[in-house]
Design a protein around this motif. Structure first.
Motif, short mmCIF file in Angstrom:
data_model
loop_
_atom_site.label_atom_id
_atom_site.label_comp_id
_atom_site.label_asym_id
_atom_site.label_seq_id
_atom_site.Cartn_x
_atom_site.Cartn_y
_atom_site.Cartn_z
N GLN A 253 0.81 -1.22 0.00
CA GLN A 253 0.00 0.00 0.00
C GLN A 253 0.85 1.27 0.00
O GLN A 253 0.39 2.31 -0.48
CB GLN A 253 -0.94 -0.01 1.21
N ASN B 112 -12.56 7.26 5.81
CA ASN B 112 -13.27 7.00 4.56
C ASN B 112 -14.03 8.26 4.13
O ASN B 112 -14.07 9.25 4.86
CB ASN B 112 -14.22 5.81 4.72
N TYR C 145 -9.83 -4.04 -7.51
CA TYR C 145 -8.58 -4.40 -6.85
C TYR C 145 -7.77 -5.31 -7.77
O TYR C 145 -8.30 -5.92 -8.70
CB TYR C 145 -8.85 -5.12 -5.53
N ALA D 29 -11.79 -2.13 3.84
CA ALA D 29 -11.82 -2.10 2.37
C ALA D 29 -13.24 -1.90 1.87
O ALA D 29 -14.19 -2.51 2.37
CB ALA D 29 -11.23 -3.39 1.81
N ASP E 123 -3.97 0.88 -3.24
CA ASP E 123 -5.16 0.09 -3.54
C ASP E 123 -6.45 0.86 -3.27
O ASP E 123 -7.49 0.27 -3.04
CB ASP E 123 -5.15 -1.21 -2.73
N SER E 124 -6.39 2.17 -3.26
CA SER E 124 -7.60 2.94 -3.00
C SER E 124 -7.56 4.24 -3.79
O SER E 124 -6.56 4.56 -4.42
CB SER E 124 -7.74 3.26 -1.50
N SER F 284 -13.45 6.50 -1.15
CA SER F 284 -12.03 6.82 -1.07
C SER F 284 -11.56 6.65 0.36
O SER F 284 -12.36 6.56 1.29
CB SER F 284 -11.77 8.26 -1.53
#
Length: 875
Positions: free
Chosen positions: A66, A80, A685, A680, A110-111, A175
């Motif tokens: 990450q 978030n 992904y 998550a 990954d975001s 996000s």
């Protein structure tokens, strides 16, 4: 965790002296290390931090994939979309203090991360302190900002309510924003604890030590300007491009100044005359005099009076004037009026010149000699005293001394002119060697507000560093811009549309109408018409599919289309026919339109074209971006019956649509990713179901919400679809199925079962056991090879309904016997096969009491009567 430089200096300074209250830290657990978390573990529990809601914000230990600087990171705070972290700093706002807020702000690989805010909330009012920066994916980026309350904050000061620090994810989209090394320090306004001429607040802001006076003469950024010089000129001492004055000159000893000096006129004394301002000067524009401070009072500034010259001899008396007329006799005893004065006699010889006054001034550090007579205090001075800039300084330095300032300014201007000229030449050279459209898509849009979405060459570190990278810039949302992916072309012409490459299959090509014996895929097989002497024109091509394609009839808007498995950028294309027969050339396209679509339904005209006869190569005026590309032929070069294209090749590249690392998987599957990161959210992904096997990681959509989350989307299908097309990835809003190798690897990881969601958001689910353990005789299960290739059709599968993902029958009943209430099944079928019981595509049935669906929202066992679309998930 490595502490920030700011925290190190604060700790050092507080240890050095309790009397220097220049940087009191207000944040507790700014490194988020109070909790012991394993990698990928998250928690909303904290002694010091408050979260807006559970699971929406908290503390998280990131994984190796990450963040690029993973080895320096322990726990971090996260929020978030719409969530926030906050901490009561337990102190009210103080008008006499300055607050320095710093943190590391991150965006995981990954975001997504779009917008964040950092600020103070006091008595319900939010003070936004967010700096204007752009986050970089996979990195924690340091920020620092200072805030000094002003009169507009008086009501908040008077409220005596405590300051609450807020770290906010201000996105409305899915996000995650991360925070680390959070610090808020409070220092007295304009305090200078070590007396080095730089305020404590400024030193703390740039990582200097307010208890160390020696750092005033050091050079933090190596730009040859001392930290003190940067402070006095309000420039950034940590940025070598932020210069007080390019190539600034310092002068030692006596300096000869050619020209005049002038003080800026003032109507009154600019500062109090005391010992701190001894030697200061100003010109009083009211009294028209120059004044100097002797440390107590202002007095007229003038040189020492010269010796008085020897008086010259008396001049010769002038000629006596004419006698005036006698006036009338006045009264007795009265004196008559005086007559006019006679003319003045000639001037006598000039006297000896007196001793000249001094031409030297003392400025407190050394004698300065001028080459002009200043003559201050005389009626007609031979030169005006002029200083442009700061002639009065509490702690003068050479560049702002009274007599050196004008010289250094003049030298700077000349050097800056030369520097600008050289910089302009270097910029031109760099732009030729390292061309780019800008440092980011956002900067391109800022420079050209009318810029359209498309392909741009982005050079993040500017000319002279790393070479630029091609991006697809989304000018509606620059944060959604993505890299272009190359190295997937075939053959000498760099073709990206060759059949059986880039997940393209024969079913990926369609046409409005074809002549018997020809297929749309034949136009993309790398071969010309089969009678051509050397028909193979793409060395990477396999056996030919067909003879090319003949569209017909001509002049009726026929089209030839390709559906890519992922978003592509087309810069050019070519068409070709076998030239052994000259009569073929008139069949080639003449007037045409290239059309583009993202969904295969709604096409837009990208460019109107006039194509060459026979072999044609078309370079587009601007790149075309989409998934579906259609060549709409309006006319040919002469044929009235057919349009012929033996081979068509598209040239371009693909787009990294989701901004994921193409080589690094975030987990085996969606369930694995969810277990590693409880926070998550649903989205795309990178997964690698076979681990170290031969299958490369691929992108997949993960549903992290429905039925506990962790579901991987492997197919998106509907009734009446002509072909089941491979997609990379299978999208939540686009029909398609996974490639065979990807599906086989993914199904081997199944532990919980299959889930289906229809267009009405009805959710059904069957367990892994019921899927893989059919009860009937010869029944197909998920593990049969017949379910390996999701693109299979009626023509190459023994099941008349199409492709069955799984099927079960009651014990003793053969699987080829279909009767109401006797079977459980899920299937993918296109409209090329035979339909049993109105089956036209995506369908599920729940008729076997021994192997039923665990979740079944439909009113009958035949779901296809209530749904037309299905999304297929596995976990």
């Amino acid at each position: 965790m490595i502490k920030s430089k700011l925290s190190q200096y604060i700790t050092l300074a507080l240890c050095l002296s309790s009397t220097h209250a220049f940087g009191q830290e207000l944040v507790n657990d700014g490194q988020f290390n109070a909790l012991s978390l394993q990698e990928a573990q998250a928690s909303s529990e904290s002694t010091n931090w408050q979260v807006s809601s559970a699971d929406s914000a908290g503390i998280f230990n990131p994984t190796l994939s990450q963040y690029s600087s993973h080895e320096t990171i322990n726990n971090i705070g996260f929020a978030n979309a719409g969530a926030k972290l906050s901490q009561d700093l337990l102190t009210p706002l103080d008008m006499q203090s300055t607050y320095t807020v710093s943190a590391n702000v991150g965006w995981r690989n990954d975001s997504n991360a779009y917008n964040f805010k950092i600020g103070f909330r006091i008595n319900g009012e939010f003070i936004d302190l967010t700096p204007n920066i752009q986050l970089q994916q996979g990195q924690l980026k340091p920020i620092s900002v200072s805030f000094t309350p002003s009169s507009v904050h008086q009501a908040l000061v008077d409220s005596a309510q405590p300051i609450v620090l807020e770290l906010v994810n201000s996105d409305t989209q899915v996000s995650v924003v991360d925070f680390d090394a959070v610090s808020v320090t409070i220092a007295p306004k304009n305090a200078d604890s070590d007396g080095d001429g730089m305020t404590d607040t400024w030193e703390v802001l740039y990582g200097l030590n307010p208890a160390d006076p020696s750092d005033a003469q050091s050079d933090l950024d190596g730009d040859l300007a001392t930290n003190l010089t940067e402070f006095l000129n309000n420039t950034d001492p940590s940025d070598s491009t932020s210069l007080p004055s390019a190539f600034s000159q310092t002068l030692d000893g006596n300096t000869e100044i050619a020209g005049a000096l002038r003080l800026k006129p003032q109507t009154s004394s600019p500062v109090l005359c005391d010992s701190a301002h001894e030697g200061s000067m100003y010109y009083n524009s009211v009294e028209k005099q120059v004044f100097i401070c002797d440390g107590a009072v202002w007095s007229e500034f003038k040189g020492i009076q010269g010796e008085q010259g020897v008086q010259g001899p008396q001049g010769i008396p002038g000629i006596q004037g004419l006698q005036g007329e006698t006036g009338a006799a006045g009264a007795t005893g009265a004196i008559g009026p005086q007559g006019d004065r006679g003319p003045i006699g000639p001037q006598g010889p000039q006297g000896i010149q007196g001793v000249p006054g001094t031409t030297h001034w003392q400025d407190g550090s050394g004698k300065v000699t001028t080459n002009v007579n200043v003559g201050i205090g005389t009626v007609t001075p031979s030169a005006a005293l002029e200083v442009i800039g700061n002639a009065i300084a509490n702690t003068p330095i050479q560049p702002n001394h009274l007599v050196t300032k004008g010289y250094t300014d003049s030298a700077d201007r000349m050097l800056m002119a030369k520097y600008d000229e050289l910089l302009a030449m270097l910029t031109v050279l760099n732009n030729e060697v390292f061309p780019s459209d800008g440092s980011s898509c956002a900067n391109v849009l800022a420079a050209t507000p009318s810029a359209q979405s498309g392909i741009y060459l982005i050079d993040a570190d500017g000319p002279g560093g790393e070479q630029g990278i091609y991006y697809y810039c989304d000018m509606q949302d620059p944060s959604a811009s993505r890299k272009a992916i190359f190295a997937q072309e075939t053959g000498p012409n760099k073709n990206i549309a060759l059949v059986y490459t880039n997940s393209l299959q024969p079913a990926s090509y369609t046409a409005s109408a074809t002549v018997s014996g020809f297929t749309p895929a034949g136009a993309f097989d790398g071969h010309l018409y089969y009678t051509a002497p050397e028909r193979k024109i793409n060395l990477d091509a396999g056996d030919y599919i067909s003879h090319g394609i003949w569209l017909g009839p001509a002049n009726s808007n026929e089209w030839l289309q390709v559906a890519f498995a992922k978003k592509a950028v087309i810069t050019a294309f070519s068409t070709q026919v076998a030239m052994h027969d000259a009569n073929f050339a008139p069949r080639t396209p003449n007037e045409a339109i290239l059309q583009v679509s993202d969904d295969g339904v709604n096409f837009v005209d990208h460019e109107h074209l006039t194509m060459d006869k026979g072999k044609a190569t078309v370079t587009l005026q601007r790149p075309a971006v989409g998934t579906y590309f259609r060549l709409l032929v309006l006319s040919t070069h002469g044929s009235s019956s057919r349009t012929q294209i033996d081979e068509m090749e598209y040239h371009g590249f693909f787009i990294d649509e989701f901004g994921l690392d193409p080589d690094t998987a975030q987990g085996v599957n969606c369930r694995d990713i969810q277990q590693k990161n409880a926070g998550a959210t649903s989205g795309y992904y990178k997964i690698d179901p076979d681990g170290a096997g031969g299958l490369a990681p691929f992108t997949a959509y993960c549903d992290m919400d429905t039925l506990g989350g962790g579901w991987t989307l492997f197919a998106n299908h509907a009734d009446g679809i002509e072909r089941k097309l491979e997609r990379d990835p299978v999208k939540i809003d686009q029909y398609g199925v996974l490639a065979a190798a990807q599906w086989q690897a993914l199904r081997d990881t199944m532990t919980e079962g299959l889930m289906f969601i229809d267009e009405n958001q009805k959710v059904s689910m069957i367990s892994a056991y019921n899927v893989t353990n059919p009860t009937g005789v010869g029944c197909q299960s998920l593990m049969d090879n017949t379910a390996a290739d999701l693109t299979a059709t009626f023509n190459n599968t023994p099941h008349m309904e199409g492709l069955n993902i799984f099927r079960s029958e009651p014990t003793g009943v053969a699987c080829n016997y279909v009767d109401s209430g006797t079977f459980t099944m899920a299937q993918l079928a296109d409209n090329t096969g035979y339909y049993q019981y109105d089956i036209a595509g995506a369908a599920i049935f729940n008729g076997n009491p021994e192997r039923p669906f665990l979740v079944w929202p439909y009113s009958t066992i035949y779901a296809h009567t209530e749904q037309d679309q299905l999304k297929y998930f596995i976990k």
